[in-house]
Design an enzyme around this catalytic site. Structure first.
Site, mmCIF file in Angstrom:
data_model
loop_
_atom_site.group_PDB
_atom_site.id
_atom_site.type_symbol
_atom_site.label_atom_id
_atom_site.label_comp_id
_atom_site.label_asym_id
_atom_site.label_seq_id
_atom_site.Cartn_x
_atom_site.Cartn_y
_atom_site.Cartn_z
ATOM 1 N N ALA A 119 0.854 -1.183 0.000
ATOM 2 C CA ALA A 119 0.000 0.000 0.000
ATOM 3 C C ALA A 119 0.891 1.233 0.000
ATOM 4 O O ALA A 119 2.097 1.156 0.269
ATOM 5 C CB ALA A 119 -0.916 0.016 1.220
ATOM 6 N N LYS A 120 0.308 2.355 -0.320
ATOM 7 C CA LYS A 120 1.021 3.630 -0.252
ATOM 8 C C LYS A 120 -0.016 4.736 -0.179
ATOM 9 O O LYS A 120 -1.140 4.590 -0.680
ATOM 10 C CB LYS A 120 1.906 3.832 -1.486
ATOM 11 C CG LYS A 120 3.109 4.728 -1.242
ATOM 12 C CD LYS A 120 4.211 3.999 -0.504
ATOM 13 C CE LYS A 120 5.511 4.781 -0.511
ATOM 14 N NZ LYS A 120 6.616 4.028 0.100
#
Length: 430
Positions: A119-120
């Site tokens: 994720a980011k």
């Protein structure tokens, strides 16, 4: 130099061959898939994020006015475990950037065999324009906007560009207050006093040094007497350079945003302040010679470590790279076109998803410590990191030896095979 303590580095900026993070990530996925027999339906799923959350973040400024910012959290894949990845405060944060970087985190966790997906996220804001109070209010409101989609068994953020351990402490506190219980495992990269791990900030640079040592051994060399040039002197670069220096390597050049210094007999890396210790201090140090950031990339050295920003090795300068080996300390420092030229020239490039994975690996250790409410000693953290990095290196080396691939392709083959196998085992619901 930016600080990204999951990867500890800034991401690609514009270049003559501008390539977005999501474009690069999808291209690398496609190239790795050519070397594996993967269900095309699984491959199609991996080209897209599971979810992208876009939120509005209103913040009261110190003068009483309210500014509204846009925040994102891109969750790429959770087939192997909770989402994991940094949160950044940067004016260029976009949806597509978060998607691409989230994909990279999936591969990074998989190549390290960590039980996480990628994720980011971040907020499109210039953190330098914020007072400490404004940054705290922004962080706490952003935490509240994301509260339903993050958590210690769901999605675990970490520091990134424009954020730091204090930011994570605020985020953890805001989340905990709403949950009604202290929940240190919701984020990693916190100060140790509130559940952070010893050795966390040094870990990406340590992993770069460990992987450099292993790749030198693969080619029949030792760190002793090896010449190294390091672009950037932030947390990753300084920790990598100092450890390699301790092992007998000769670090002949380092740089920051203003330029670099050069000494063919080797620099005293511990006498040079890192960007965190004293911003932009490199060029104020005494040294026999000076180099620009561009010239540093073309020095005739045994090992080149680009550890500043992305897209610095391009078709415009790749023919002038004179290093025997490139070890990527930054995320995405080599463009796709430059990567192909280096492969044709026979210059090995050890990819970022392996070399700088120490950050997310010690984040995993921190998460374990938080869940078990038991802290580890620095010695244990470093010993465990050493073991994990050598194990990951061994897996990538075996894939490299077994196939006609580059080191980058070998790392992606290892990562993609694990993710694809997990998808095939779990199947598609309903």
């Amino acid at each position: 130099m930016g600080v990204d303590t999951e990867a500890i580095v800034e991401e690609p900026e514009s270049s003559p061959e501008q390539e977005s993070a999501v474009e690069t990530a999808r291209r690398q996925l496609s190239r790795a898939a050519e070397h594996l027999e993967i269900d095309p339906d699984v491959l199609e799923r991996l080209e897209h994020p599971t979810a992208v959350h876009e939120v509005t973040v209103p913040v009261e400024r110190d003068d009483g006015r309210v500014d509204v910012f846009t925040g994102y959290r891109a969750q790429h894949d959770s087939v192997r475990g909770p989402y994991k990845g940094g949160l950044r405060f940067h004016p260029e944060v976009t949806r597509d950037e978060c998607v691409g970087l989230g994909m990279w985190m999936t591969w990074k966790c998989a190549v390290m065999d960590l039980p996480f997906g990628g994720a980011k996220g971040g907020v499109a804001v210039d953190p330098k324009s914020l007072s400490d109070g404004e940054k705290e209010r922004l962080t706490r409101r952003f935490a509240e906007e994301l509260r339903d989609v993050i958590g210690p068994t769901q999605d675990i953020p970490a520091p990134d560009m424009g954020t730091d351990p204090q930011t994570m402490a605020w985020l953890m506190d805001a989340y905990s207050m709403q949950e009604g219980e202290t929940t240190p495992g919701v984020v990693t990269g916190k100060p140790p006093v509130v559940g952070g791990s010893k050795g966390r900030e040094e870990s990406p640079g340590r992993s770069v040094a460990i992987v450099t040592r292993e790749v030198l051994a693969y080619y029949g060399r030792e760190p002793e007497g090896t010449t190294v040039a390091v672009q950037g002197y932030g947390s990753v670069a300084a920790n990598a350079a100092r450890l390699l220096d301790d092992w007998g390597a000769s670090v002949v050049a380092v740089s920051d945003v203003n330029g670099g210094i050069y000494d063919p007999d080797g620099l005293d890396t511990r006498a040079i302040p890192s960007h965190d210790e004293q911003p932009e201090a490199v060029t104020s140090q005494d040294a026999p010679g000076a180099v620009t950031n561009e010239e540093l990339l073309e020095l005739d050295v045994d090992v080149l470590v680009p550890a500043a920003v992305g897209n610095v090795l391009t078709v415009d300068n790749v023919d002038d790279v004179a290093a025997d080996v490139v070890v990527e300390g930054a995320n995405g420092p080599t463009t796709t076109a430059a990567d192909e030229v280096l492969a044709e020239r026979g210059i090995p490039v050890v990819p970022d998803i392996l070399a700088n994975a120490g950050g997310v690996t010690v984040s995993y250790f921190e998460w374990l410590q938080d869940i078990n409410r038991r802290s580890w000693s620095l010695e244990r953290v470093n010993d465990e990191l050493e073991a994990e990095m050598v194990s990951a290196w061994t897996d990538v080396r075996e894939a490299y030896n077994a196939r006609d691939v580059t080191w980058r392709e070998a790392a992606y083959v290892v990562a993609l095979s694990r993710v694809a196998e997990a998808h095939e085992a779990r199947g598609l619901w309903p």
